[in-house]
Scaffold this motif. Structure first.
Motif, short mmCIF file in Angstrom:
data_model
loop_
_atom_site.label_atom_id
_atom_site.label_comp_id
_atom_site.label_asym_id
_atom_site.label_seq_id
_atom_site.Cartn_x
_atom_site.Cartn_y
_atom_site.Cartn_z
N GLY A 167 1.02 3.86 -3.06
CA GLY A 167 0.77 5.30 -2.92
C GLY A 167 1.84 6.12 -3.61
N ALA B 285 1.33 5.90 -7.32
CA ALA B 285 0.20 6.75 -7.75
C ALA B 285 0.65 8.20 -7.91
CB ALA B 285 -0.93 6.64 -6.74
N VAL B 286 1.47 8.69 -6.97
CA VAL B 286 1.98 10.06 -7.09
C VAL B 286 2.89 10.18 -8.31
CG1 VAL B 286 3.37 11.84 -5.95
CG2 VAL B 286 1.80 10.45 -4.60
N PHE C 274 0.83 -1.21 0.00
CA PHE C 274 0.00 0.00 0.00
C PHE C 274 0.86 1.26 0.00
CE2 PHE C 274 -2.79 -3.24 1.88
CZ PHE C 274 -3.89 -3.13 1.03
N PHE C 275 1.96 1.23 0.76
CA PHE C 275 2.85 2.38 0.77
C PHE C 275 3.51 2.57 -0.59
CE2 PHE C 275 7.09 4.22 1.67
CZ PHE C 275 6.67 5.47 2.13
#
Length: 570
Positions: free
Chosen positions: A510, A513-514, A506-507
């Motif tokens: 993220g 995604a950025v 998940f990290f």
């Protein structure tokens, strides 16, 4: 019944009493957690294997999520069963392949039980049954909830609660027997050096094959969008999970010529593979295992080995100045050389670590070539390949905690080490050289091909190269981690790897995604790159400061009949 079973064992050349004793010993070794580390001055604790319990929980939840597809999509029972059995064969096959090195190819057992009057087929069958038990636990855990939810599938009935678990058991048996026959043939035909290479790289190929199976299976089943054909086609006769789905149909009462053909093939395949495994592969098993342990008495083989052994120090000393700069501490150099040697030469480490190196390549290929992913989602999965490289490094570190030579790790405890960070740094740099840098090189080539620009590929990879050292600090945070110091337990590395993957995915997702948003123009990509250049070194320095690696590793004398060095101070 007992007399008939004894007669069948005698016909196969299997001693029933020896088989029962050996199987009991192997199962206790697998599912009891004891003696894995050295506990100085402490009594050995005997508890359950928590890693296997964790895997059971993971696969039960995974089966529940996939089983819910039936409730929402109302799939036909044949398609529903084929999807479940495909995944069952996927996880079972990978589990059997991963564990076979520690079960079937355990070279150190030759010194322990090689002198005992054990029949070859008895010993082989005991190991095969222990491996099948582990595969069965995983398969039944995954199919627990789907066996109930499948009652609501189209053309299904209450018999599905019994028919599907039976088919899943046969899938586990098929996967186990297939792996044993394949590796048994390799063990007989290949020499020791070639065998190690074949086993290692075949696992990488099988991992990629299983991972891309999700793209192949819908096409085999006649997929069109999200709808799957419920008709049995002729080419389903070539797809093993479809065989056992046909058997499920037969048990549900849907008897047709094609379902009968699939059921017949499924039963014939299991019977033939099981017979070949026990009768052919099991014959002469002890001799094959001894040959793997001690090698062939061929002068050419010995000469090749001696040349390789003498060439390793020569290669390491070609760049002494560079080595002194990158590995300034003698402890760091020693640990680096030890871990690198295990990466290159030890089959046990290669079999556990190398297949994980193929994971990172799946995501960019999935994003680039999947017709279902478009736009930002396609870009996200392509860039996820670079984010998987730190995860590959973490997986490699976890694999390096375990070794059959774990008793030798006692050297860390009797030799005074002024700085624990020297040991940790040697492990990290060896992992970076043997896994992380090659993976980044491959990702760079893939990105250059996908984006048709070497500069774009370099700009996309640089942030992850800078962040990787910080990620590799996590397993050592506030711990004393000693490489090759723990005895491997069945399912332990898989459980630890899944925990790392769940915590980091998940990290990493993220951050990807950025990066995807920046690359697609939501904000300047140079800004993202500049922040990465500033944040990555700062985060690494902070992690080093908080890690507690500056403390010494205190020498401790071993007491009693302890088994190994305590590899991690929890």
């Amino acid at each position: 019944m007992r007399a008939a079973l004894t007669k069948a064992f005698d016909a196969l050349g299997v001693d029933r009493r020896q088989l029962t004793t050996l199987l009991g010993v192997y199962l206790k070794q697998d599912f009891r957690r004891q003696g894995g580390v050295l506990r100085f001055g402490k009594a050995e604790a005997v508890t359950g294997n928590k890693a296997v319990l964790f895997l059971i929980g993971v696969y039960v939840m995974m089966g529940l999520m996939i089983g819910m597809v039936d409730v929402t999509e109302r799939l036909d029972v044949y398609t529903y069963s084929a999807v479940l059995l495909s995944f069952s064969m996927f996880v079972t096959g990978l589990a059997v392949i991963a564990e076979s090195s520690n079960v079937i190819f355990n070279q150190w057992e030759v010194d322990i039980i090689g002198h005992l009057p054990l029949r070859d087929r008895t010993l082989f069958l005991a190991k095969a049954l222990s491996l099948f038990t582990f595969a069965l636990i995983i398969t039944l855990s995954f199919n627990l909830f789907p066996s109930v939810l499948g009652v609501w599938a189209v053309r299904s009935n209450l018999l599905f609660c019994v028919a599907h678990p039976l088919s899943a058991v046969l899938v586990a048996l098929f996967a186990t027997a297939l792996a044993l026959v394949g590796y048994g043939a390799v063990m007989r035909l290949a020499g020791r050096e070639r065998f190690d290479s074949i086993v290692t790289y075949s696992q990488i190929g099988l991992t990629l094959l299983f991972m891309f199976g999700y793209q192949i299976m819908p096409r085999v089943m006649g997929a069109a969008g999200l709808s799957l054909s419920s008709k049995i086609q002729w080419f389903h006769l070539l797809y093993p999970p479809a065989w056992y789905s046909g058997l499920t149909l037969m048990m549900l009462g849907h008897v047709t010529s094609r379902s009968a053909a699939l059921a017949a093939i499924s039963l014939a395949a299991v019977i033939v593979l099981a017979y070949v495994a026990v009768q052919k592969v099991g014959s002469g098993y002890s001799a094959s295992l001894s040959r793997l342990a001690y090698g062939d008495s061929i002068p050419g083989v010995t000469r090749v080995k001696s040349q390789r052994q003498t060439s390793l120090p020569a290669r390491a000393s070609r760049f002494p100045r560079l080595t002194a700069v990158l590995l300034p501490s003698p402890v760091e150099r020693a640990v680096f050389s030890l871990v690198s040697a295990y990466f290159i030469r030890n089959r046990e480490v290669k079999v556990r670590v190398y297949p994980s190196l193929s994971y990172f390549i799946v995501f960019p290929l999935m994003g680039a070539f999947s017709g279902k992913l478009q736009g930002s989602m396609s870009m996200f999965w392509i860039l996820m390949g670079a984010a998987m490289v730190p995860l590959v490094g973490l997986t490699a570190i976890e694999g390096l905690l375990f070794s059959e030579h774990y008793r030798a790790a006692h050297i860390f405890r009797i030799a005074p080490v002024a700085n624990l960070g020297d040991i940790h740094s040697g492990v990290r740099k060896a992992v970076a050289l043997c896994t992380v840098l090659p993976c980044f090189a491959i990702i760079l080539i893939v990105f250059a091909v996908v984006f048709n620009s070497c500069l774009s590929a370099l700009m996309l990879v640089i942030p992850w190269v800078l962040l990787t050292p910080t990620f590799l600090m996590f397993p050592f945070f506030r711990k004393q981690v000693l490489p090759l110091s723990r005895r491997y337990r069945k399912g332990e590395q898989s459980a630890r790897t899944q925990i790392i993957a769940l915590l980091s995915f998940f990290f990493l997702g993220g951050l990807v995604a950025v990066q995807t948003a920046a690359f697609r123009g939501s904000f300047p990509y140079l800004l993202f790159l500049a922040v990465s250049v500033i944040v990555a070194p700062a985060s690494y320095l902070i992690a080093r400061k908080l890690s507690g690696e500056s403390r010494p590793l205190t020498p401790v004398e071993a007491g009693g009949d302890s088994d190994a060095v305590r590899g991690i101070d929890d």
